[in-house]
Design an enzyme around this catalytic site. Structure first.
Site: not given
Length: 268
Positions: A49, A60
């Site tokens: 990924e 994030d």
């Protein structure tokens, strides 16, 4: 049968789950990020990924934001990332490669243009982190047009209708989020997830990979015991890069060892 289907079929026969590491392309430099991919694959990564650096990554935590900053500091552009992806695909023809990106990155190239670029680089799947399944229509249409699997997040608080949409519209695998919030190894994955996995299975969803907060082999074992097809680990991998990127040889060894430990935990 596409690469994800082949992978899950092979792992089922071997009685294993998948371990999928996440790293940011271009972190800490484009060339070193290729060596990092080699170390992850050598350690036993079943798929990759990969992120394209973005200036405002809403999903994030600080670790992966730091990876994007390092990539920016080495002047990594989206075009550089596609060039790296092409090189990774040429070296690993059977390895499933997924992108985890933000809508702005897709939008700035026009949606069709972005997915066409993915097809040309040999990308298998795209997860657009800030586009919920309810708003995915233009992305899904472009992905289908260019033969790219659409990955959707199954949220821990998702209702049955959301999970049904995730199951019906997703291909490749389902990204099962173990807890609310942003990515980060500092915050442990929230178990149990059996209920979510069972619901997804009832809706015939693609195999579920558990992500967010996966940093230890015990969590991989727990995810697989709960019925997940495997686990994704991002922040824990990126933390190794953050800590050791000044000493590349040591960093690459640490990454390989980390993946070996996590992959060993996928045996059913």
């Amino acid at each position: 049968m596409n690469r994800y289907a082949q992978l899950f079929s092979r792992l089922d026969e071997a009685n294993q789950g998948a371990f999928v590491p996440f790293v940011m392309l271009g972190d800490p430099t484009p060339e070193l990020s290729l060596a990092i991919v080699d170390a992850l694959v050598a350690g036993g990564a079943d798929a990759l990924e990969l992120g394209i650096p973005f200036s405002d990554p809403v999903a994030d935590g600080p670790t992966i934001q730091g990876a994007a900053l390092r990539a920016f500091e080495s002047h990594t552009t989206p075009d550089d990332c596609f060039e790296l992806l092409g090189r990774i695909r040429a070296k690993y023809p059977q390895l499933p490669i997924g992108l985890l990106v933000y809508a702005n990155l897709v939008y700035v190239r026009k949606i069709d243009g972005f997915y066409e670029k993915c097809q040309q680089a040999g990308v298998d799947s795209v997860l657009v982190a800030d586009v919920p399944v309810q708003m995915c229509a233009p992305y899904k249409a472009a992905a289908d047009k260019f033969g790219i699997d659409s990955i959707f997040i199954a949220p821990p608080n998702g209702d049955a209708e959301t999970l049904k949409q995730v199951a019906e519209l997703g291909n490749g695998y389902t990204y099962l989020v173990s807890r609310a919030g942003v990515t980060g190894a500092e915050t442990k994955a929230g178990m149990p997830v059996e209920g979510l996995i069972n619901t997804l299975r009832e809706f015939n969803a693609p195999p579920a990979l558990l992500g967010f907060g996966i940093s230890e082999p015990t969590q991989v074992r727990e995810a697989i015991a709960a019925g997940a097809a495997g686990a994704i680990s991002g922040s824990a991998v990126v933390k190794i890069i953050e800590t050791h990127h000044q000493n590349p040889e040591h960093m690459l060894n640490r990454l390989k060892e980390f993946v070996e430990g996590m992959k060993a935990a996928t045996n059913r």
